[in-house]
Design a protein around this motif. Structure first.
Motif, PDB file in Angstrom:
ATOM      1  N   ILE A   9      -2.002 -61.348   5.716  1.00 31.30           N
ATOM      2  CA  ILE A   9      -1.632 -60.855   4.392  1.00 31.30           C
ATOM      3  C   ILE A   9      -2.574 -59.706   4.043  1.00 31.30           C
ATOM      4  O   ILE A   9      -3.798 -59.816   4.179  1.00 31.30           O
ATOM      5  CB  ILE A   9      -1.751 -61.953   3.319  1.00 31.30           C
ATOM      6  N   GLY A  10      -2.003 -58.591   3.600  1.00 33.00           N
ATOM      7  CA  GLY A  10      -2.796 -57.428   3.232  1.00 33.00           C
ATOM      8  C   GLY A  10      -2.970 -57.317   1.727  1.00 33.00           C
ATOM      9  O   GLY A  10      -2.063 -57.655   0.960  1.00 33.00           O
ATOM     10  N   LEU A 133      -7.459 -44.818   3.185  1.00 31.13           N
ATOM     11  CA  LEU A 133      -6.025 -44.603   3.371  1.00 31.13           C
ATOM     12  C   LEU A 133      -5.302 -44.809   2.046  1.00 31.13           C
ATOM     13  O   LEU A 133      -5.661 -45.695   1.262  1.00 31.13           O
ATOM     14  CB  LEU A 133      -5.450 -45.559   4.411  1.00 31.13           C
ATOM     15  N   PHE A 134      -4.253 -44.007   1.819  1.00 28.42           N
ATOM     16  CA  PHE A 134      -3.482 -44.138   0.587  1.00 28.42           C
ATOM     17  C   PHE A 134      -2.003 -43.974   0.883  1.00 28.42           C
ATOM     18  O   PHE A 134      -1.607 -43.196   1.755  1.00 28.42           O
ATOM     19  CB  PHE A 134      -3.915 -43.090  -0.443  1.00 28.42           C
ATOM     20  N   GLY A 135      -1.168 -44.691   0.122  1.00 28.91           N
ATOM     21  CA  GLY A 135       0.277 -44.547   0.223  1.00 28.91           C
ATOM     22  C   GLY A 135       0.790 -44.894   1.614  1.00 28.91           C
ATOM     23  O   GLY A 135       0.304 -45.825   2.263  1.00 28.91           O
ATOM     24  N   PRO A 136       1.768 -44.129   2.104  1.00 26.85           N
ATOM     25  CA  PRO A 136       2.363 -44.434   3.410  1.00 26.85           C
ATOM     26  C   PRO A 136       1.358 -44.460   4.552  1.00 26.85           C
ATOM     27  O   PRO A 136       1.581 -45.144   5.560  1.00 26.85           O
ATOM     28  CB  PRO A 136       3.386 -43.313   3.607  1.00 26.85           C
ATOM     29  N   ASP A 137       0.235 -43.734   4.407  1.00 26.97           N
ATOM     30  CA  ASP A 137      -0.764 -43.748   5.471  1.00 26.97           C
ATOM     31  C   ASP A 137      -1.337 -45.143   5.698  1.00 26.97           C
ATOM     32  O   ASP A 137      -1.818 -45.453   6.796  1.00 26.97           O
ATOM     33  CB  ASP A 137      -1.913 -42.783   5.145  1.00 26.97           C
ATOM     34  N   LYS A 138      -1.298 -45.984   4.674  1.00 28.95           N
ATOM     35  CA  LYS A 138      -1.755 -47.356   4.849  1.00 28.95           C
ATOM     36  C   LYS A 138      -0.859 -48.139   5.811  1.00 28.95           C
ATOM     37  O   LYS A 138      -1.287 -49.115   6.418  1.00 28.95           O
ATOM     38  CB  LYS A 138      -1.782 -48.088   3.511  1.00 28.95           C
ATOM     39  N   GLY A 139       0.387 -47.702   5.928  1.00 29.49           N
ATOM     40  CA  GLY A 139       1.347 -48.436   6.752  1.00 29.49           C
ATOM     41  C   GLY A 139       0.911 -48.558   8.194  1.00 29.49           C
ATOM     42  O   GLY A 139       1.179 -49.580   8.851  1.00 29.49           O
ATOM     43  N   VAL A 140       0.231 -47.549   8.729  1.00 32.47           N
ATOM     44  CA  VAL A 140      -0.226 -47.598  10.114  1.00 32.47           C
ATOM     45  C   VAL A 140      -1.200 -48.748  10.304  1.00 32.47           C
ATOM     46  O   VAL A 140      -1.097 -49.539  11.256  1.00 32.47           O
ATOM     47  CB  VAL A 140      -0.883 -46.263  10.516  1.00 32.47           C
ATOM     48  N   ALA A 141      -2.174 -48.874   9.397  1.00 34.26           N
ATOM     49  CA  ALA A 141      -3.151 -49.956   9.492  1.00 34.26           C
ATOM     50  C   ALA A 141      -2.491 -51.317   9.286  1.00 34.26           C
ATOM     51  O   ALA A 141      -2.841 -52.295   9.961  1.00 34.26           O
ATOM     52  CB  ALA A 141      -4.263 -49.749   8.469  1.00 34.26           C
ATOM     53  N   LEU A 142      -1.546 -51.394   8.366  1.00 27.82           N
ATOM     54  CA  LEU A 142      -0.870 -52.665   8.121  1.00 27.82           C
ATOM     55  C   LEU A 142      -0.124 -53.139   9.366  1.00 27.82           C
ATOM     56  O   LEU A 142      -0.178 -54.318   9.729  1.00 27.82           O
ATOM     57  CB  LEU A 142       0.096 -52.528   6.939  1.00 27.82           C
ATOM     58  N   VAL A 147       0.185 -57.242   9.586  1.00 30.50           N
ATOM     59  CA  VAL A 147       0.366 -57.716   8.215  1.00 30.50           C
ATOM     60  C   VAL A 147       1.854 -57.868   7.917  1.00 30.50           C
ATOM     61  O   VAL A 147       2.663 -57.007   8.271  1.00 30.50           O
ATOM     62  CB  VAL A 147      -0.292 -56.720   7.231  1.00 30.50           C
ATOM     63  N   SER A 148       2.214 -58.957   7.262  1.00 31.93           N
ATOM     64  CA  SER A 148       3.618 -59.191   6.902  1.00 31.93           C
ATOM     65  C   SER A 148       3.884 -59.031   5.416  1.00 31.93           C
ATOM     66  O   SER A 148       5.043 -58.889   5.005  1.00 31.93           O
ATOM     67  CB  SER A 148       4.054 -60.591   7.345  1.00 31.93           C
ATOM     68  N   VAL A 149       2.840 -59.053   4.594  1.00 31.23           N
ATOM     69  CA  VAL A 149       2.964 -58.894   3.141  1.00 31.23           C
ATOM     70  C   VAL A 149       1.792 -58.031   2.681  1.00 31.23           C
ATOM     71  O   VAL A 149       0.646 -58.279   3.082  1.00 31.23           O
ATOM     72  CB  VAL A 149       2.903 -60.253   2.412  1.00 31.23           C
ATOM     73  N   TYR A 150       2.089 -57.029   1.838  1.00 35.36           N
ATOM     74  CA  TYR A 150       1.005 -56.214   1.279  1.00 35.36           C
ATOM     75  C   TYR A 150       1.057 -56.305  -0.234  1.00 35.36           C
ATOM     76  O   TYR A 150       2.096 -56.086  -0.854  1.00 35.36           O
ATOM     77  CB  TYR A 150       1.118 -54.761   1.721  1.00 35.36           C
ATOM     78  N   ALA A 161       3.777 -50.544   1.952  1.00 31.25           N
ATOM     79  CA  ALA A 161       4.569 -51.644   2.514  1.00 31.25           C
ATOM     80  C   ALA A 161       5.874 -51.127   3.109  1.00 31.25           C
ATOM     81  O   ALA A 161       6.301 -51.592   4.178  1.00 31.25           O
ATOM     82  CB  ALA A 161       4.846 -52.687   1.432  1.00 31.25           C
ATOM     83  N   ARG A 162       6.503 -50.180   2.434  1.00 31.24           N
ATOM     84  CA  ARG A 162       7.736 -49.599   2.978  1.00 31.24           C
ATOM     85  C   ARG A 162       7.478 -48.939   4.327  1.00 31.24           C
ATOM     86  O   ARG A 162       8.273 -49.074   5.263  1.00 31.24           O
ATOM     87  CB  ARG A 162       8.288 -48.557   2.010  1.00 31.24           C
ATOM     88  N   ALA A 163       6.368 -48.195   4.413  1.00 34.10           N
ATOM     89  CA  ALA A 163       6.046 -47.507   5.661  1.00 34.10           C
ATOM     90  C   ALA A 163       5.839 -48.491   6.795  1.00 34.10           C
ATOM     91  O   ALA A 163       6.163 -48.192   7.951  1.00 34.10           O
ATOM     92  CB  ALA A 163       4.803 -46.639   5.473  1.00 34.10           C
ATOM     93  N   ALA A 164       5.299 -49.664   6.463  1.00 32.69           N
ATOM     94  CA  ALA A 164       5.076 -50.702   7.477  1.00 32.69           C
ATOM     95  C   ALA A 164       6.279 -51.613   7.659  1.00 32.69           C
ATOM     96  O   ALA A 164       6.269 -52.466   8.539  1.00 32.69           O
ATOM     97  CB  ALA A 164       3.855 -51.535   7.088  1.00 32.69           C
TER      98      ALA A 164
END
Length: 229
Positions: A9-10, A133-142, A147-150, A161-164
């Motif tokens: 969980i993120g 990281l901010f916004g969609p850039d966080k998706g890479v790390a997630l 991670v299944s939930v942010y 979350a959308r990006a991931a």
């Protein structure tokens, strides 16, 4: 029995797990005192979330932004970290993930060093800490950390979350209220983190990933109730 397979969980940090408002305001007051530039710290606090340089640019000309951002980071630890406290329900939420055998992943827009310092100061049992990281850039790390939930307070966290391609949970504890988070497309919106442990237990206790006894159906997100993409 608890869900057996590993899950993660993120969480966002500022205004999701950590109440950094007083500390951030104090850092900007210090910058104002050093430079003689008036800074409206109430406005700063209302905008917490995006990268530091964006906020600095409201108060200083563009050519001074790198200098002032560096100075902010240089004094942050000594001023802001001691003033940082937990958001309501934060510890209980992190501990609920761990109790079910899950991993806790913090992904923040705050720089790496201060993200780590904040987590240590709050004594949160976090498995992975990622900053800067901010916004969609966080998706890479997630995605990298499974991670299944942010969970986050900002529209940028919904973008993450959308990006991931995972579930987005909004908490109305920052700049955006519950209707704004809902309208933007968060899969679930909570007033704060206090209801999160019960939601988490209902989803993962005795179930497979994303709350389905048989696992993830094709074409569905991890949201509860199911949200078709």
């Amino acid at each position: 029995m608890p869900y057996q397979a590993p899950f993660a969980i993120g969480f966002d940090l500022d205004l999701t797990l950590a109440d950094t408002r007083a500390g951030i305001a104090a850092v900007y007051r210090a910058l104002s005192a050093e430079t003689g530039v008036p800074i409206d710290t109430d406005a700063v606090v209302r905008r917490i979330g995006p990268p530091l340089e964006e906020e600095i640019a409201y108060w200083f000309p563009q050519e001074r932004v790198p200098e002032m951002a560096a100075r902010y980071r240089a004094i942050y630890a000594g001023i802001a970290i001691p003033a940082t406290v937990l958001m309501a329900g934060a510890r209980e939420s992190v501990e609920a993930v761990r109790a079910l055998g899950g991993r806790v992943v913090v992904v923040s827009g705050k720089n790496q060093a201060d993200t780590e310092r904040t987590v240590r100061h709050l004594d949160l049992p976090v498995d992975v800490t990622v900053g800067g990281l901010f916004g969609p850039d966080k998706g890479v790390a997630l995605r990298e950390h499974g991670v299944s939930v942010y969970v986050g307070d900002h529209l940028g966290d919904v973008d993450a979350a959308r990006a991931a391609r995972i579930t987005s949970i909004g908490v109305a504890t920052g700049s955006f209220d519950a209707p704004a988070l809902t309208d933007y497309g968060a899969d679930l919106v909570l007033p704060d983190l206090r209801p999160f442990p019960d939601w988490l237990t209902g989803r993962y206790d005795g179930r497979n990933a994303n709350g389905h006894p048989e696992g993830r159906p094709d074409g569905y997100s991890d949201a509860v109730p199911d949200v078709h993409r």
